[in-house]
Design a protein around this motif. Structure first.
Motif, short mmCIF file in Angstrom:
data_model
loop_
_atom_site.label_atom_id
_atom_site.label_comp_id
_atom_site.label_asym_id
_atom_site.label_seq_id
_atom_site.Cartn_x
_atom_site.Cartn_y
_atom_site.Cartn_z
N THR A 46 0.82 -1.22 0.00
CA THR A 46 0.00 0.00 0.00
C THR A 46 0.86 1.27 0.00
O THR A 46 0.43 2.30 0.51
CB THR A 46 -0.95 0.02 1.21
OG1 THR A 46 -0.21 -0.20 2.41
CG2 THR A 46 -2.05 -1.01 1.08
N ASP A 55 -8.74 2.20 -4.85
CA ASP A 55 -8.83 1.28 -3.73
C ASP A 55 -7.55 1.21 -2.90
O ASP A 55 -7.61 1.28 -1.67
CB ASP A 55 -9.21 -0.12 -4.24
CG ASP A 55 -9.47 -1.09 -3.11
OD1 ASP A 55 -10.28 -0.75 -2.22
OD2 ASP A 55 -8.85 -2.16 -3.10
N GLN A 58 -7.08 4.21 -0.77
CA GLN A 58 -8.02 4.21 0.35
C GLN A 58 -7.55 3.25 1.45
O GLN A 58 -7.63 3.58 2.64
CB GLN A 58 -9.43 3.82 -0.13
CG GLN A 58 -10.06 4.88 -1.02
CD GLN A 58 -10.30 6.18 -0.27
OE1 GLN A 58 -10.98 6.21 0.74
NE2 GLN A 58 -9.71 7.25 -0.78
N GLN A 59 -7.03 2.09 1.05
CA GLN A 59 -6.48 1.15 2.04
C GLN A 59 -5.31 1.78 2.78
O GLN A 59 -5.21 1.68 4.01
CB GLN A 59 -6.01 -0.13 1.35
CG GLN A 59 -7.11 -1.00 0.81
CD GLN A 59 -6.54 -2.17 0.02
OE1 GLN A 59 -5.43 -2.62 0.26
NE2 GLN A 59 -7.31 -2.66 -0.94
N ASN A 62 -6.50 4.45 5.21
CA ASN A 62 -7.12 3.83 6.38
C ASN A 62 -6.06 3.26 7.33
O ASN A 62 -6.20 3.35 8.56
CB ASN A 62 -8.11 2.75 5.98
CG ASN A 62 -9.37 3.33 5.37
OD1 ASN A 62 -9.74 4.47 5.64
ND2 ASN A 62 -10.04 2.55 4.53
N ARG A 63 -5.00 2.69 6.77
CA ARG A 63 -3.94 2.14 7.61
C ARG A 63 -3.22 3.24 8.37
O ARG A 63 -2.91 3.09 9.56
CB ARG A 63 -2.95 1.34 6.75
CG ARG A 63 -3.54 0.05 6.21
CD ARG A 63 -2.57 -0.69 5.35
NE ARG A 63 -1.71 -1.50 6.20
CZ ARG A 63 -0.90 -2.44 5.74
NH1 ARG A 63 -0.82 -2.68 4.45
NH2 ARG A 63 -0.15 -3.12 6.57
#
Length: 107
Positions: A46, A55, A58-59, A62-63
Motif C-alpha cells: 500500500t 482502492d 483508500q487502504q 485507512n492504515r
C-alpha cells in the motif's frame, strides 16, 4: 506466578540476535519483529499517495489513520490531538499547527 520468558522476548528483536551491543540514543532503539513486518507489508502492498479515490490509496489512508488513532490512544489523547512523523522538527511543527491556538490562548 508465571516467569518471564526472556528468550522469547529477545527472539522478537532480530537485531539482538548477533554479537553486537546496541548502546545508541533513543533514535537507535531496536525494533520488535512485528513492527518491521507491518512496515514491510505497508511498503510492499500500500505504498501509494494517500487520499486518492482508488482502492489501494483508500487502504493506505485507512492504515495510516488506524496507526494515528492507535498512537493517540497509547498517550491517552484524542485523534487528532497527536501527530506522527519521521523526525522531531516536522512533528513539533505539525503539533503547533494542530494545537497552536490552544497553546497560545492558555486553554
Amino acid at each position: 506466578m508465571k516467569s518471564l520468558d526472556l528468550n522469547f522476548i529477545r527472539s522478537q528483536f532480530p537485531a539482538l540476535s548477533n554479537d553486537w551491543v546496541f548502546m545508541d540514543n533513543a533514535g537507535g532503539s531496536q525494533t520488535v519483529k512485528q513492527v518491521g513486518e507491518r512496515i514491510n507489508d505497508y511498503l510492499y502492498n500500500t505504498n501509494v499517495q494517500l487520499g486518492a479515490t482508488y482502492d489501494v490509496s483508500q487502504q493506505a489512508s485507512n492504515r495510516v489513520l488506524e496507526a494515528q488513532r492507535t498512537m493517540a490512544g497509547l498517550i491517552h489523547a484524542m485523534h487528532p490531538e497527536s501527530c506522527s512523523g519521521a523526525f522531531h522538527y516536522p512533528v513539533t511543527s505539525k503539533s503547533f499547527q494542530i494545537n497552536g491556538s490552544d497553546i497560545f490562548s492558555g486553554r
